[in-house]
Design an enzyme around this catalytic site. Structure first.
Site, short mmCIF file in Angstrom:
data_model
loop_
_atom_site.label_atom_id
_atom_site.label_comp_id
_atom_site.label_asym_id
_atom_site.label_seq_id
_atom_site.Cartn_x
_atom_site.Cartn_y
_atom_site.Cartn_z
N ALA A 29 -20.70 63.41 33.27
CA ALA A 29 -21.96 62.99 34.12
C ALA A 29 -23.15 62.90 33.23
O ALA A 29 -23.98 62.07 33.57
CB ALA A 29 -21.98 63.84 35.51
N LEU A 39 -16.56 65.78 39.97
CA LEU A 39 -15.98 67.17 40.19
C LEU A 39 -14.72 67.13 39.55
O LEU A 39 -14.00 66.15 39.50
CB LEU A 39 -16.05 67.73 41.79
CG LEU A 39 -17.36 67.82 42.34
CD1 LEU A 39 -17.11 68.12 43.79
CD2 LEU A 39 -18.29 68.72 41.56
N ASP A 79 -5.67 61.78 33.81
CA ASP A 79 -6.88 61.78 33.17
C ASP A 79 -6.85 60.45 32.67
O ASP A 79 -7.87 59.63 32.81
CB ASP A 79 -6.80 63.03 32.15
CG ASP A 79 -8.21 62.85 31.32
OD1 ASP A 79 -9.42 62.57 32.17
OD2 ASP A 79 -8.24 63.20 30.35
N ARG A 128 -8.85 69.85 32.05
CA ARG A 128 -7.50 68.73 31.82
C ARG A 128 -6.61 69.41 31.63
O ARG A 128 -5.44 68.85 31.55
CB ARG A 128 -8.38 67.72 30.81
CG ARG A 128 -9.39 66.59 31.33
CD ARG A 128 -9.81 65.93 30.08
NE ARG A 128 -10.88 65.02 30.36
CZ ARG A 128 -12.36 65.74 30.54
NH1 ARG A 128 -12.51 66.77 30.33
NH2 ARG A 128 -13.27 64.77 31.03
N LYS A 133 -12.42 59.05 38.84
CA LYS A 133 -10.91 58.91 38.92
C LYS A 133 -10.33 60.23 38.33
O LYS A 133 -10.86 60.87 37.65
CB LYS A 133 -10.11 57.72 37.99
CG LYS A 133 -10.91 57.75 36.73
CD LYS A 133 -10.32 58.53 35.79
CE LYS A 133 -11.01 58.59 34.54
NZ LYS A 133 -10.58 59.87 33.63
N TYR A 181 -24.11 71.80 46.70
CA TYR A 181 -23.76 70.64 46.76
C TYR A 181 -24.21 70.03 48.13
O TYR A 181 -24.31 68.89 48.55
CB TYR A 181 -22.27 70.40 46.78
CG TYR A 181 -21.71 70.80 45.45
CD1 TYR A 181 -22.10 70.59 44.18
CD2 TYR A 181 -20.33 71.11 45.33
CE1 TYR A 181 -21.97 70.77 43.15
CE2 TYR A 181 -19.86 71.37 43.80
CZ TYR A 181 -20.40 71.16 42.84
OH TYR A 181 -20.20 71.34 41.57
N HIS A 194 -11.79 66.00 44.69
CA HIS A 194 -12.37 64.64 44.95
C HIS A 194 -12.16 64.35 46.49
O HIS A 194 -13.32 63.99 47.18
CB HIS A 194 -11.62 63.79 44.23
CG HIS A 194 -11.85 63.64 42.83
ND1 HIS A 194 -11.50 63.01 41.80
CD2 HIS A 194 -13.00 64.47 42.19
CE1 HIS A 194 -11.82 63.26 40.63
NE2 HIS A 194 -12.81 64.10 40.71
#
Length: 321
Positions: free
Chosen positions: A14, A73, A176, A164, A96, A57, A78
């Site tokens: 981000a 996030l 990913d 990841r 995604k 948040y 999600h």
């Protein structure tokens, strides 16, 4: 009037890509960020000093100055935070994969329709002109009948602390980067697979290498992705009368120049380049345009459902390497 955006979380992606893109996009205004880390917030304030930084948040979702929430996030959060943003009356652009499996997406479609809010997955490549041009060329018959599609997307990420590489956060290569080799083929062709085969290599509970084979109604398909190989990426659409190759299909102008080569009879190659296009900025501008005009968004939830369903089938069909 600008569409006002808030970012839920201050992760590196981000900060490096989507935050600057929202700030740079025409018709968009980055107004808020939610993070408890002053250090992480400083990275955003460096390019957007007027940013309001919320400590939670929930505080950001309660901010009446925000029209759209961007959610970068970890994967497993999600759906939860998309729903919370909708509860707060915000439009949502979520990174995604939108969900951990396709069965979670119909409920989001229903909530979108019920609320009238725009909800979409941040599948940015469909907004890049190289992909629009490739889709147009295949549809126009520039390569004749499409016979086979191949794809690859790899990079080397062995950090055990990276999300990841953590199964509890929805990590793994397929979620990913597999989404790109799958979603791009569906975007260009408009087709869905009838048969799928796959082989997956696992490490510590996450997939790190996947081979995919598929049969679509009009063509066959093969691809591989990995987070344990030297970085590389390419998509090829091979027809009876020509071939289209995208040499930096997924990280345009980061991995390499955004370029599409159209190979035609007589060893002729037509090359198109887009050195100045930023698909993150274009994605934000397209989202804002759809909000203002009501025009269809290029990546609706129905498209994301199809990509997620194919990913689910790849997992289900997998043999272990």
């Amino acid at each position: 009037m600008s569409v006002r955006w808030g970012i839920l979380g201050a992760g590196n992606f981000a900060r490096q890509h989507m935050g600057p893109a929202i700030h740079a996009a025409q018709g968009a205004d980055l107004v808020a960020l939610a993070t408890t880390s002053a250090e992480k917030a400083s990275g955003f304030l460096s390019f957007c000093p007027t940013l309001t930084v919320h400590p939670t948040y929930d505080a950001l979702l309660a901010d009446p100055q925000i029209d759209v929430v961007y959610i970068p996030l970890p994967n497993h959060l999600h759906v939860e935070w998309v729903n919370k943003a909708l509860d707060a009356g915000k439009h949502v652009l979520c990174e995604k994969p939108l969900a951990m499996n396709a069965s979670e997406i119909p409920a989001l479609m229903a909530r979108r329709d019920q609320t009238g809010l725009l909800v979409a997955e941040a599948f940015m490549i469909v907004h890049h002109p190289q992909w629009k041009w490739a889709k147009e060329q295949v549809a126009s018959g520039a390569i004749g009948k499409l016979v086979h599609v191949t794809g690859r997307f790899t990079f080397d990420n062995r950090d055990p602390g990276n999300i990841r590489n953590r199964p509890e956060t929805g990590g793994g290569a397929l979620r990913d980067i597999g989404i790109y080799v799958i979603g791009s083929a569906r975007f260009v062709t408009g087709e869905e697979p009838s048969e799928i085969s796959s082989r997956i290599r696992w490490e510590n509970g996450v997939d790190v290498f996947t081979e995919i084979g598929a049969t679509f109604p009009g063509f066959t398909y093969s691809a591989y992705i990995s987070t344990r190989l030297h970085r590389g990426q390419e998509m090829v659409f091979h027809g009876e009368e020509g071939l289209i190759r995208l040499t930096a299909p997924f990280n345009a102008n980061v991995f390499g120049e955004a370029r599409v080569d159209l190979h035609r009879p007589g060893l002729e190659i037509l090359t198109k380049r887009w050195p100045d296009s930023n698909h993150y900025v274009l994605q934000v501008e397209a989202f804002c345009h759809s909000l203002r005009t009501g025009e269809d968004y290029a990546c609706p939830l129905e498209f994301s459902y199809g990509t997620q369903e194919m990913m689910d089938r790849v997992f289900d069909a997998a043999q272990s390497l």
